[in-house]
Design a protein around this motif. Structure first.
Motif, mmCIF file in Angstrom:
data_model
loop_
_atom_site.group_PDB
_atom_site.id
_atom_site.type_symbol
_atom_site.label_atom_id
_atom_site.label_comp_id
_atom_site.label_asym_id
_atom_site.label_seq_id
_atom_site.Cartn_x
_atom_site.Cartn_y
_atom_site.Cartn_z
ATOM 1 N N PRO A 49 -3.290 0.460 6.276
ATOM 2 C CA PRO A 49 -3.329 0.571 4.817
ATOM 3 C C PRO A 49 -2.552 1.771 4.266
ATOM 4 C CG PRO A 49 -5.544 0.299 5.720
ATOM 5 C CD PRO A 49 -4.619 0.518 6.871
ATOM 6 N N LYS A 50 -2.209 2.735 5.104
ATOM 7 C CA LYS A 50 -1.503 3.929 4.644
ATOM 8 C C LYS A 50 0.013 3.811 4.754
ATOM 9 C CE LYS A 50 -5.326 6.959 5.771
ATOM 10 N NZ LYS A 50 -5.773 8.105 6.546
ATOM 11 N N LEU A 51 0.514 2.655 5.152
ATOM 12 C CA LEU A 51 1.967 2.479 5.257
ATOM 13 C C LEU A 51 2.635 2.683 3.904
ATOM 14 C CD1 LEU A 51 2.417 -0.754 7.421
ATOM 15 C CD2 LEU A 51 3.071 1.572 8.037
ATOM 16 N N HIS A 52 3.792 3.298 3.943
ATOM 17 C CA HIS A 52 4.623 3.399 2.743
ATOM 18 C C HIS A 52 5.744 2.379 2.923
ATOM 19 C CE1 HIS A 52 7.809 4.818 0.095
ATOM 20 N NE2 HIS A 52 6.818 5.267 -0.651
ATOM 21 N N ILE A 53 5.747 1.355 2.075
ATOM 22 C CA ILE A 53 6.719 0.264 2.215
ATOM 23 C C ILE A 53 7.678 0.287 1.043
ATOM 24 C CG2 ILE A 53 7.020 -2.233 2.343
ATOM 25 C CD1 ILE A 53 4.198 -2.331 3.628
ATOM 26 N N THR A 54 8.967 0.241 1.361
ATOM 27 C CA THR A 54 10.024 0.146 0.364
ATOM 28 C C THR A 54 10.748 -1.168 0.578
ATOM 29 O OG1 THR A 54 10.326 2.546 0.361
ATOM 30 C CG2 THR A 54 12.127 1.224 -0.532
ATOM 31 N N VAL A 55 10.903 -1.947 -0.485
ATOM 32 C CA VAL A 55 11.574 -3.241 -0.411
ATOM 33 C C VAL A 55 12.919 -3.138 -1.110
ATOM 34 C CG1 VAL A 55 11.458 -5.676 -1.071
ATOM 35 C CG2 VAL A 55 9.377 -4.478 -0.347
#
Length: 83
Positions: A34-40
């Motif tokens: 849940p702590k992932l930082h995701i950039t699309v």
């Protein structure tokens, strides 16, 4: 330590199949950490951010893409890849 993932593909173009694939991918990744930082990387960053609740950058913003990739732990190149 926060892990950073960049996701590239044909996102932000309102293609239902690609958007559904991105949504499923984000759900699974969020369940794993849940702590992932995701950039699309997206054709429409504002729409992608609003629709999926992630950071999004323009597929034409090469400096932003390079910066995101430089700081990323992982690149996932999904369907309809732009890279």
């Amino acid at each position: 330590m926060e892990r950073r993932i960049v996701v590239s593909g044909y996102y932000g173009s309102k293609n239902a199949g690609d958007e559904a694939m991105l949504s499923a991918m984000l759900e699974v990744l969020g369940d794993l950490d849940p702590k992932l930082h995701i950039t699309v990387i997206s054709a429409s960053p504002a729409d992608t951010s609003k629709r999926h609740g992630v950071e999004a950058i323009s597929w034409l913003g090469f400096p932003s893409i390079i910066k995101a990739l430089w700081h990323a732990d992982l690149l996932i190149s999904g369907g309809g890849s732009l890279l």
